[in-house]
Scaffold this motif. Structure first.
Motif, PDB file in Angstrom:
ATOM      1  N   LYS A   1      80.361  81.133  37.668  1.00  0.00           N
ATOM      2  CA  LYS A   1      80.192  79.745  38.106  1.00  0.00           C
ATOM      3  C   LYS A   1      80.459  79.609  39.599  1.00  0.00           C
ATOM      4  N   LYS A   2      81.504  80.254  40.063  1.00  0.00           N
ATOM      5  CA  LYS A   2      81.891  80.170  41.477  1.00  0.00           C
ATOM      6  C   LYS A   2      80.793  80.708  42.396  1.00  0.00           C
ATOM      7  N   LYS A   3      80.128  81.775  41.959  1.00  0.00           N
ATOM      8  CA  LYS A   3      79.088  82.408  42.762  1.00  0.00           C
ATOM      9  C   LYS A   3      77.706  81.789  42.522  1.00  0.00           C
ATOM     10  N   ASN A   4      77.673  80.706  41.723  1.00  0.00           N
ATOM     11  CA  ASN A   4      76.409  80.021  41.414  1.00  0.00           C
ATOM     12  C   ASN A   4      75.369  80.968  40.809  1.00  0.00           C
ATOM     13  N   ALA A   5      75.837  81.830  39.930  1.00  0.00           N
ATOM     14  CA  ALA A   5      74.925  82.787  39.289  1.00  0.00           C
ATOM     15  C   ALA A   5      73.980  82.075  38.321  1.00  0.00           C
ATOM     16  N   ASP A   6      72.756  82.575  38.250  1.00  0.00           N
ATOM     17  CA  ASP A   6      71.783  82.067  37.284  1.00  0.00           C
ATOM     18  C   ASP A   6      71.803  82.898  36.003  1.00  0.00           C
ATOM     19  N   LEU A   7      72.355  84.103  36.125  1.00  0.00           N
ATOM     20  CA  LEU A   7      72.360  85.041  34.997  1.00  0.00           C
ATOM     21  C   LEU A   7      73.581  85.940  35.087  1.00  0.00           C
ATOM     22  N   PHE A   8      74.183  86.224  33.937  1.00  0.00           N
ATOM     23  CA  PHE A   8      75.368  87.079  33.862  1.00  0.00           C
ATOM     24  C   PHE A   8      75.045  88.233  32.913  1.00  0.00           C
ATOM     25  N   VAL A   9      75.113  89.455  33.436  1.00  0.00           N
ATOM     26  CA  VAL A   9      74.794  90.645  32.637  1.00  0.00           C
ATOM     27  C   VAL A   9      76.021  91.551  32.609  1.00  0.00           C
ATOM     28  N   SER A  10      76.599  91.722  31.419  1.00  0.00           N
ATOM     29  CA  SER A  10      77.810  92.530  31.272  1.00  0.00           C
ATOM     30  C   SER A  10      77.453  93.897  30.701  1.00  0.00           C
ATOM     31  N   ILE A  11      77.981  94.946  31.322  1.00  0.00           N
ATOM     32  CA  ILE A  11      77.665  96.322  30.933  1.00  0.00           C
ATOM     33  C   ILE A  11      78.857  96.954  30.214  1.00  0.00           C
TER      34      ILE A  11
END
Length: 218
Positions: free
Chosen positions: A107-117
């Motif tokens: 949220k802080k980085k204004n991400a549009d997508l979060f991909v966890s590896i």
């Protein structure tokens, strides 16, 4: 009178051209919006994750894959941010706080997508890659299928398909304010998966990045 009509017609044509140019610029601007993708290397620091039979830590392989995914996505023109870029983590060793911090960073980085590896592990014989996503979210289902198709082309292991986080809740997906998925790239407990993940890391990372790109471009 004829000159007046010609002048009015010329003004009208110029006005139409100006309007079309403006509309074209608006459309181009909207289509060229640069997505911000957050890549999360699972575990890290105090949390080693799963361990192979040979002493390999999941956290290290996750990080190698994550950084290479980010590098490839940057080459495509996407903005990439990370939850961590080394084994040093800034959050506490409380598991819930750890996971919540990762969500907060998106949220802080204004991400549009979060991909966890991540990597899987089992005390029984098991191999393959799979992706967790919210089945009610069409965007992440589409994204996950796109990534699986790219991983299939590597022929390094078994496609175990998609898993619904509504049935198997995962914190970084369920509590994320942005579209989120979690990729289990293989089993660290399986010799064949482990060998490929360690020696052909770039292939896995590139496949994941291509899957993301194809999904976002459609």
């Amino acid at each position: 009178m004829k000159k007046l009509l010609m002048s009015l017609l010329l003004i009208f044509c110029i006005g139409c051209t100006f309007t079309l140019l403006n509309e074209t610029n608006i459309n181009v601007s909207a289509k060229s919006k640069k997505e911000t993708i957050m890549i999360d290397a699972g575990h890290g620091g105090y949390d080693v994750g799963a361990e192979s039979n040979y002493g390999d830590y999941e956290k290290d392989i996750n990080l190698d894959i994550a950084l290479l995914i980010g590098k490839q996505l940057k080459s495509y023109g996407y903005k990439v941010v990370y939850t961590r870029t080394s084994d040093s983590v800034s959050w506490s060793n409380d598991n819930v706080e750890d996971l919540q911090t990762r969500c907060d960073l998106a949220k802080k980085k204004n991400a549009d997508l979060f991909v966890s590896i991540h990597l899987n592990s089992s005390e029984y014989e098991a191999n393959g890659y799979e992706i967790y996503c919210d089945f009610t979210n069409k965007n992440t289902v589409k994204l996950s299928n796109s990534i699986l198709k790219q991983l299939d082309q590597l022929y390094y292991s078994t496609n175990r398909g998609l898993l619904d986080t509504n049935e198997t809740p995962l914190y970084v997906v369920a509590n994320n304010e942005v579209d989120a998925i979690l990729i289990e790239a293989g089993f660290i407990s399986d010799d064949s998966d482990l060998y490929y993940l360690k020696n052909y890391t770039n292939n896995v990372a590139t496949a994941i990045a291509k899957g993301i790109k194809k999904s976002l471009n459609e």
